[in-house]
Design a protein around this motif. Sequence first.
Motif, PDB file in Angstrom:
ATOM      1  N   THR A 217     -54.258  73.035 -47.490  1.00  0.00           N
ATOM      2  CA  THR A 217     -55.140  73.113 -47.833  1.00  0.00           C
ATOM      3  C   THR A 217     -54.926  74.558 -46.854  1.00  0.00           C
ATOM      4  N   ILE A 218     -54.450  74.553 -45.708  1.00  0.00           N
ATOM      5  CA  ILE A 218     -54.184  75.425 -44.707  1.00  0.00           C
ATOM      6  C   ILE A 218     -53.116  76.750 -44.951  1.00  0.00           C
ATOM      7  N   GLY A 219     -52.538  76.143 -45.808  1.00  0.00           N
ATOM      8  CA  GLY A 219     -51.172  77.399 -46.308  1.00  0.00           C
ATOM      9  C   GLY A 219     -49.925  76.355 -44.972  1.00  0.00           C
ATOM     10  N   GLY A 220     -49.331  75.306 -44.922  1.00  0.00           N
ATOM     11  CA  GLY A 220     -48.446  74.681 -44.033  1.00  0.00           C
ATOM     12  C   GLY A 220     -49.038  74.189 -42.994  1.00  0.00           C
ATOM     13  N   THR A 221     -48.039  74.004 -41.077  1.00  0.00           N
ATOM     14  CA  THR A 221     -48.325  72.776 -40.668  1.00  0.00           C
ATOM     15  C   THR A 221     -47.993  73.804 -39.690  1.00  0.00           C
ATOM     16  N   ALA A 222     -48.455  74.870 -38.135  1.00  0.00           N
ATOM     17  CA  ALA A 222     -47.423  75.049 -37.116  1.00  0.00           C
ATOM     18  C   ALA A 222     -46.990  74.131 -36.527  1.00  0.00           C
ATOM     19  N   VAL A 223     -46.716  72.066 -36.747  1.00  0.00           N
ATOM     20  CA  VAL A 223     -46.678  71.034 -35.770  1.00  0.00           C
ATOM     21  C   VAL A 223     -45.802  70.588 -36.474  1.00  0.00           C
ATOM     22  N   VAL A 224     -44.366  70.095 -36.073  1.00  0.00           N
ATOM     23  CA  VAL A 224     -43.384  69.596 -36.144  1.00  0.00           C
ATOM     24  C   VAL A 224     -43.502  67.940 -35.296  1.00  0.00           C
ATOM     25  N   LEU A 225     -43.893  67.255 -36.183  1.00  0.00           N
ATOM     26  CA  LEU A 225     -43.631  65.300 -35.259  1.00  0.00           C
ATOM     27  C   LEU A 225     -41.485  64.933 -35.201  1.00  0.00           C
ATOM     28  N   ALA A 226     -41.560  64.391 -34.427  1.00  0.00           N
ATOM     29  CA  ALA A 226     -40.125  64.393 -34.140  1.00  0.00           C
ATOM     30  C   ALA A 226     -40.310  62.759 -34.346  1.00  0.00           C
ATOM     31  N   LEU A 227     -39.504  62.009 -34.115  1.00  0.00           N
ATOM     32  CA  LEU A 227     -39.614  60.634 -33.995  1.00  0.00           C
ATOM     33  C   LEU A 227     -37.577  60.479 -33.089  1.00  0.00           C
ATOM     34  N   ASP A 228     -37.667  59.688 -32.574  1.00  0.00           N
ATOM     35  CA  ASP A 228     -36.341  59.017 -32.016  1.00  0.00           C
ATOM     36  C   ASP A 228     -35.396  58.085 -32.401  1.00  0.00           C
ATOM     37  N   VAL A 229     -34.659  58.450 -33.169  1.00  0.00           N
ATOM     38  CA  VAL A 229     -34.199  56.629 -33.458  1.00  0.00           C
ATOM     39  C   VAL A 229     -32.997  56.293 -33.372  1.00  0.00           C
ATOM     40  N   ALA A 230     -32.487  54.860 -33.562  1.00  0.00           N
ATOM     41  CA  ALA A 230     -31.237  54.619 -32.740  1.00  0.00           C
ATOM     42  C   ALA A 230     -30.231  55.108 -34.270  1.00  0.00           C
ATOM     43  N   ASP A 231     -31.025  55.165 -35.460  1.00  0.00           N
ATOM     44  CA  ASP A 231     -29.834  55.143 -36.118  1.00  0.00           C
ATOM     45  C   ASP A 231     -30.519  56.940 -37.423  1.00  0.00           C
ATOM     46  N   ALA A 232     -30.425  57.826 -37.496  1.00  0.00           N
ATOM     47  CA  ALA A 232     -30.686  59.411 -38.239  1.00  0.00           C
ATOM     48  C   ALA A 232     -30.381  58.810 -39.736  1.00  0.00           C
ATOM     49  N   GLU A 233     -29.380  58.635 -40.060  1.00  0.00           N
ATOM     50  CA  GLU A 233     -28.641  58.373 -41.535  1.00  0.00           C
ATOM     51  C   GLU A 233     -29.402  57.466 -42.427  1.00  0.00           C
ATOM     52  N   ALA A 234     -29.781  56.001 -40.978  1.00  0.00           N
ATOM     53  CA  ALA A 234     -30.680  55.231 -41.897  1.00  0.00           C
ATOM     54  C   ALA A 234     -32.308  55.617 -42.516  1.00  0.00           C
ATOM     55  N   ALA A 235     -33.128  56.585 -40.814  1.00  0.00           N
ATOM     56  CA  ALA A 235     -33.974  56.688 -40.922  1.00  0.00           C
ATOM     57  C   ALA A 235     -34.531  57.711 -41.986  1.00  0.00           C
ATOM     58  N   LEU A 236     -33.461  58.431 -41.983  1.00  0.00           N
ATOM     59  CA  LEU A 236     -34.106  59.839 -43.081  1.00  0.00           C
ATOM     60  C   LEU A 236     -33.703  58.802 -44.549  1.00  0.00           C
ATOM     61  N   ALA A 237     -32.839  57.935 -45.099  1.00  0.00           N
ATOM     62  CA  ALA A 237     -32.557  57.490 -46.008  1.00  0.00           C
ATOM     63  C   ALA A 237     -33.849  56.455 -46.491  1.00  0.00           C
ATOM     64  N   GLN A 238     -34.456  55.948 -45.802  1.00  0.00           N
ATOM     65  CA  GLN A 238     -36.517  54.887 -45.171  1.00  0.00           C
ATOM     66  C   GLN A 238     -37.266  56.209 -45.943  1.00  0.00           C
ATOM     67  N   ALA A 239     -37.139  57.399 -45.200  1.00  0.00           N
ATOM     68  CA  ALA A 239     -38.085  58.671 -45.072  1.00  0.00           C
ATOM     69  C   ALA A 239     -38.124  59.098 -46.589  1.00  0.00           C
ATOM     70  N   LEU A 240     -36.808  59.257 -47.134  1.00  0.00           N
ATOM     71  CA  LEU A 240     -36.523  60.055 -47.776  1.00  0.00           C
ATOM     72  C   LEU A 240     -36.830  58.914 -49.810  1.00  0.00           C
ATOM     73  N   THR A 241     -36.413  57.627 -48.924  1.00  0.00           N
ATOM     74  CA  THR A 241     -37.166  56.600 -50.451  1.00  0.00           C
ATOM     75  C   THR A 241     -38.615  56.067 -50.237  1.00  0.00           C
TER      76      THR A 241
END
Length: 142
Positions: free
Chosen positions: A66-90
Amino acid sequence: MSITPHIVVQGADRAATFYREAFNAEELERIPTPDGRLMSVRLRLRDSLLHLADEFPEMNVLAPPTIGGTAVVLALDVADAEAALAQALTAGAEIRHPLQETFWGTRHAQLTDPFGHVWNIDQHLHDVPHEEVVAAAARAFS
């Protein structure tokens, strides 16, 4: 003291499902309004809390589309970035920056969720002295 993001989405019920699937969030509670919108859905992501809310335009509570984007980035610290990224993409996220090793010592990727919010996925690899990070940032942004 702690800080808890309270993000606005178009479709808080669908967003709660997405965050469960993408980030293994656990739903703790929800507060509906008489018109069927959700004032709050409280989620736990490991040791952090995240609140979701539907849009309430009459109160100027608006989501990123509605506002055309966001100025905020939420950050997740994870033990396995590849697995976390794959899960989010799925679950339906889209890549903004592919997974790569960074000069600040992490494996890092950035994605956008289906609701317009931007997330960093970071896996700590090794400590980098502050002076080296500052020098590398200067090179990267010059």
